[in-house]
Design a protein around this motif. Structure first.
Motif, PDB file in Angstrom:
ATOM      1  N   GLY A 128      55.768  -4.822  -9.486  1.00 20.69           N
ATOM      2  CA  GLY A 128      54.858  -3.720  -9.174  1.00 20.69           C
ATOM      3  C   GLY A 128      53.635  -3.524  -9.953  1.00 20.69           C
ATOM      4  O   GLY A 128      52.358  -3.290  -9.398  1.00 20.69           O
ATOM      5  N   GLU A 129      53.604  -3.822 -11.337  1.00 21.73           N
ATOM      6  CA  GLU A 129      52.303  -3.807 -12.189  1.00 21.73           C
ATOM      7  C   GLU A 129      51.592  -4.956 -11.767  1.00 21.73           C
ATOM      8  O   GLU A 129      50.242  -4.861 -12.283  1.00 21.73           O
ATOM      9  CB  GLU A 129      52.780  -4.084 -13.573  1.00 21.73           C
ATOM     10  CG  GLU A 129      53.381  -5.512 -13.935  1.00 21.73           C
ATOM     11  CD  GLU A 129      54.080  -5.339 -15.387  1.00 21.73           C
ATOM     12  OE1 GLU A 129      53.371  -5.522 -16.101  1.00 21.73           O
ATOM     13  OE2 GLU A 129      55.215  -5.086 -15.398  1.00 21.73           O
ATOM     14  N   ALA A 130      51.913  -5.969 -11.055  1.00 21.86           N
ATOM     15  CA  ALA A 130      50.998  -7.168 -10.785  1.00 21.86           C
ATOM     16  C   ALA A 130      50.530  -7.196  -9.164  1.00 21.86           C
ATOM     17  O   ALA A 130      50.332  -8.363  -8.467  1.00 21.86           O
ATOM     18  CB  ALA A 130      51.480  -8.414 -11.107  1.00 21.86           C
ATOM     19  N   GLY A 131      50.875  -5.979  -8.418  1.00 25.31           N
ATOM     20  CA  GLY A 131      50.558  -6.012  -7.161  1.00 25.31           C
ATOM     21  C   GLY A 131      51.717  -5.999  -6.208  1.00 25.31           C
ATOM     22  O   GLY A 131      51.339  -6.263  -5.023  1.00 25.31           O
ATOM     23  N   GLY A 132      52.753  -6.313  -6.596  1.00 23.39           N
ATOM     24  CA  GLY A 132      53.820  -6.367  -5.636  1.00 23.39           C
ATOM     25  C   GLY A 132      55.035  -5.486  -5.977  1.00 23.39           C
ATOM     26  O   GLY A 132      55.257  -5.056  -7.213  1.00 23.39           O
ATOM     27  N   THR A 133      55.839  -5.280  -4.784  1.00 19.88           N
ATOM     28  CA  THR A 133      57.112  -4.429  -5.281  1.00 19.88           C
ATOM     29  C   THR A 133      58.372  -5.122  -4.813  1.00 19.88           C
ATOM     30  O   THR A 133      59.252  -4.601  -3.927  1.00 19.88           O
ATOM     31  CB  THR A 133      56.947  -2.945  -4.379  1.00 19.88           C
ATOM     32  OG1 THR A 133      56.978  -3.361  -2.970  1.00 19.88           O
ATOM     33  CG2 THR A 133      55.636  -2.237  -4.902  1.00 19.88           C
ATOM     34  N   GLY A 134      58.428  -6.383  -5.163  1.00 20.93           N
ATOM     35  CA  GLY A 134      59.409  -7.244  -4.708  1.00 20.93           C
ATOM     36  C   GLY A 134      58.740  -8.094  -3.805  1.00 20.93           C
ATOM     37  O   GLY A 134      57.958  -7.530  -2.826  1.00 20.93           O
ATOM     38  N   ALA A 135      59.074  -9.597  -3.552  1.00 14.29           N
ATOM     39  CA  ALA A 135      58.305 -10.245  -2.648  1.00 14.29           C
ATOM     40  C   ALA A 135      59.338 -11.130  -2.115  1.00 14.29           C
ATOM     41  O   ALA A 135      60.322 -11.804  -3.067  1.00 14.29           O
ATOM     42  CB  ALA A 135      57.316 -11.189  -3.240  1.00 14.29           C
ATOM     43  N   ARG A 136      59.719 -11.408  -0.713  1.00 10.35           N
ATOM     44  CA  ARG A 136      60.351 -12.395  -0.167  1.00 10.35           C
ATOM     45  C   ARG A 136      60.128 -13.794  -0.807  1.00 10.35           C
ATOM     46  O   ARG A 136      59.010 -14.125  -0.950  1.00 10.35           O
ATOM     47  CB  ARG A 136      60.627 -12.232   1.226  1.00 10.35           C
ATOM     48  CG  ARG A 136      60.720 -11.008   1.960  1.00 10.35           C
ATOM     49  CD  ARG A 136      62.110 -10.225   1.405  1.00 10.35           C
ATOM     50  NE  ARG A 136      62.028  -9.027   1.941  1.00 10.35           N
ATOM     51  CZ  ARG A 136      62.727  -8.687   3.228  1.00 10.35           C
ATOM     52  NH1 ARG A 136      63.475  -9.822   3.774  1.00 10.35           N
ATOM     53  NH2 ARG A 136      62.890  -7.580   3.709  1.00 10.35           N
ATOM     54  N   ALA A 137      61.242 -14.572  -0.847  1.00 12.31           N
ATOM     55  CA  ALA A 137      60.922 -15.936  -1.103  1.00 12.31           C
ATOM     56  C   ALA A 137      60.977 -16.728   0.347  1.00 12.31           C
ATOM     57  O   ALA A 137      61.806 -16.563   1.214  1.00 12.31           O
ATOM     58  CB  ALA A 137      62.259 -16.560  -1.895  1.00 12.31           C
ATOM     59  N   VAL A 138      59.791 -17.313   0.493  1.00 15.79           N
ATOM     60  CA  VAL A 138      59.722 -18.103   1.769  1.00 15.79           C
ATOM     61  C   VAL A 138      60.313 -19.422   1.587  1.00 15.79           C
ATOM     62  O   VAL A 138      60.128 -20.153   0.562  1.00 15.79           O
ATOM     63  CB  VAL A 138      57.925 -18.223   2.071  1.00 15.79           C
ATOM     64  CG1 VAL A 138      57.945 -19.359   3.148  1.00 15.79           C
ATOM     65  CG2 VAL A 138      57.400 -16.795   2.497  1.00 15.79           C
TER      66      VAL A 138
ATOM     67  N   SER B 144      63.517 -15.145   2.657  1.00 13.49           N
ATOM     68  CA  SER B 144      64.912 -14.660   2.243  1.00 13.49           C
ATOM     69  C   SER B 144      65.111 -13.212   2.737  1.00 13.49           C
ATOM     70  O   SER B 144      64.133 -12.496   2.575  1.00 13.49           O
ATOM     71  CB  SER B 144      64.973 -14.762   0.725  1.00 13.49           C
ATOM     72  OG  SER B 144      63.650 -13.887   0.116  1.00 13.49           O
ATOM     73  N   LYS B 145      66.400 -13.005   2.710  1.00 17.26           N
ATOM     74  CA  LYS B 145      66.772 -11.547   2.786  1.00 17.26           C
ATOM     75  C   LYS B 145      66.557 -10.562   1.413  1.00 17.26           C
ATOM     76  O   LYS B 145      66.199  -9.574   1.564  1.00 17.26           O
ATOM     77  CB  LYS B 145      68.257 -11.363   3.130  1.00 17.26           C
ATOM     78  CG  LYS B 145      68.712  -9.951   3.368  1.00 17.26           C
ATOM     79  CD  LYS B 145      70.113 -10.074   4.045  1.00 17.26           C
ATOM     80  CE  LYS B 145      70.126 -10.526   5.459  1.00 17.26           C
ATOM     81  NZ  LYS B 145      69.350  -9.407   6.377  1.00 17.26           N
ATOM     82  N   GLU B 146      66.637 -11.411   0.128  1.00 16.52           N
ATOM     83  CA  GLU B 146      66.300 -10.440  -0.871  1.00 16.52           C
ATOM     84  C   GLU B 146      64.772 -10.507  -1.357  1.00 16.52           C
ATOM     85  O   GLU B 146      64.083 -11.596  -1.156  1.00 16.52           O
ATOM     86  CB  GLU B 146      67.315 -11.215  -2.025  1.00 16.52           C
ATOM     87  CG  GLU B 146      68.659 -11.131  -2.021  1.00 16.52           C
ATOM     88  CD  GLU B 146      69.157 -12.200  -1.137  1.00 16.52           C
ATOM     89  OE1 GLU B 146      70.247 -12.363  -0.765  1.00 16.52           O
ATOM     90  OE2 GLU B 146      68.215 -13.449  -0.648  1.00 16.52           O
ATOM     91  N   ALA B 147      64.337  -9.258  -1.881  1.00 17.37           N
ATOM     92  CA  ALA B 147      63.044  -9.241  -2.441  1.00 17.37           C
ATOM     93  C   ALA B 147      63.199  -9.645  -3.750  1.00 17.37           C
ATOM     94  O   ALA B 147      64.107  -9.149  -4.648  1.00 17.37           O
ATOM     95  CB  ALA B 147      62.496  -7.821  -2.517  1.00 17.37           C
TER      96      ALA B 147
END
Length: 365
Positions: free
Chosen positions: A301-311, A262-265
């Protein structure tokens, strides 16, 4: 605008609720759970000892248990205890180790696990007397089965393999448009200021490139994938890389399987869960995202991510189709949790895709 995002009239059970449901006998595992089987908002389902090659997919309908359909349609029985190969283009029905005795106010919905969808194994959960796949009616008491159909790669499975997952729902936890708008305004769900929210948060495809790649196309006539051996398969043996060529377009070939992103995080706040709507006939003749569950904490972010792409697991249907960069390909619907999970996605074992970009399943190195 009415902000009802904090209502607890309905919701998804968190991990601790699933554990309590098991203790109460509403979920009945044939053997004790694996240590990471209960996820933040879902339960992985394990294959039992037997599967059946059947002539055709089916739904039992209101008058028959699944066992009667197996008896009528089975070609042969398969012993899974020592492992077995499931071939492409075939349909199998497998017994699952988990059965249910749900209370009358609790229903459930199933989906393929992320790693299952990313290797193009089409799987759906069936109950006795079901008129729909992956839907478990409130108060259901009985066994669970998985329909399994590998589409691109033959796979090796065994007793205990986990291809599907199930979420338990009380009431109607899906957010209304007003509630979704209020939640995004307070706690952005995607890194877009004003996304389309009708029918869920719009998700578009990124064809600009990730390190020079826009995605992967599955090769045909490959070797086996062992679903229980992460990192044991060479990427180049199964996938063709699709380089970015400046056009920011991709023609989907009919019958071919693609991994895109995805383009979006995407972010899923801790008090919510999300699910990708798998196919919208209004956007084109293709199916996106076989494995649709996004757990609380995905991309946080609190769980180890700063936004993640949808594969995005993408398969074209009967005709070639032109995808363009930024084209909407699916929607994320958000649902309330009954309570915040004790452990968020990304903060515990089994969280393989936190902070992901364009990423194949865990099976590949």
């Amino acid at each position: 605008m009415n902000d009802d995002t904090t209502s607890r009239d309905g919701g998804i059970l968190a991990a601790q609720g699933i554990a309590a449901l098991t203790e109460a006998g509403a979920i009945r595992p044939a053997t004790p759970y694996a240590s990471d089987q209960i996820q933040p908002a879902s339960l992985d389902l394990r294959l039992g000892s037997r599967a059946y090659r059947v002539r055709t997919s089916f739904l039992p309908g209101s008058s028959r248990p699944v066992s009667a359909c197996i008896e009528a349609l089975s070609l042969h029985e398969i012993d899974l205890t020592g492992g077995a190969v499931l071939e492409t283009g075939c349909v199998y029905i497998a017994e699952l180790q988990e059965s249910l005795a749900l209370p009358p106010d609790l229903s459930a919905g199933a989906n393929p696990k992320s790693s299952t969808g990313r290797i193009d194994v089409f799987t759906r959960v069936i109950t006795d007397y079901a008129s729909a796949f992956d839907q478990i009616e409130a108060g259901y008491r009985g066994p669970l089965y998985a329909e399994i159909s590998p589409r691109t790669f033959p796979v090796r499975v065994r007793t205990g393999s986990r291809l599907s997952q199930v979420r338990f729902r009380r009431g109607e936890p899906r957010l209304t448009l007003d509630a979704l708008s209020a939640l995004h305004a307070r706690d952005p769900l995607v890194d877009v200021a004003s996304p389309s929210l009708h029918g869920g948060v719009a998700v578009s495809v990124d064809l600009s490139g990730f390190g020079g790649l826009i995605g992967y196309r599955a090769k045909r006539f490959t070797g086996l994938i062992d679903v229980d051996r992460p990192g044991a398969h060479r990427t180049g043996d199964f996938w063709e890389k699709l380089p970015a060529d400046g056009t920011r377009t991709l023609i989907l070939d009919p019958g071919q399987f693609y991994i895109l992103a995805s383009k979006e995080a995407v972010r899923v706040p801790a008090d919510f869960a999300a699910e990708m709507v798998p196919f919208d006939p209004l956007v084109g003749e293709f199916r996106v995202h076989y494995a649709g569950f996004f757990d609380p904490g995905f991309g946080l972010g609190e769980a180890g991510g700063t936004g993640a792409r949808a594969v995005l697991e993408v398969r074209s249907r009967d005709v070639p189709f032109l995808l363009e960069d930024g084209q909407i390909v699916g929607r994320l619907v958000y649902e309330r949790m009954l309570e915040r999970p004790a452990t968020l996605y990304g903060a515990g074992a089994g969280s393989n895709y936190q902070a992901q970009g364009l990423k194949l399943s865990k099976h590949f190195a």
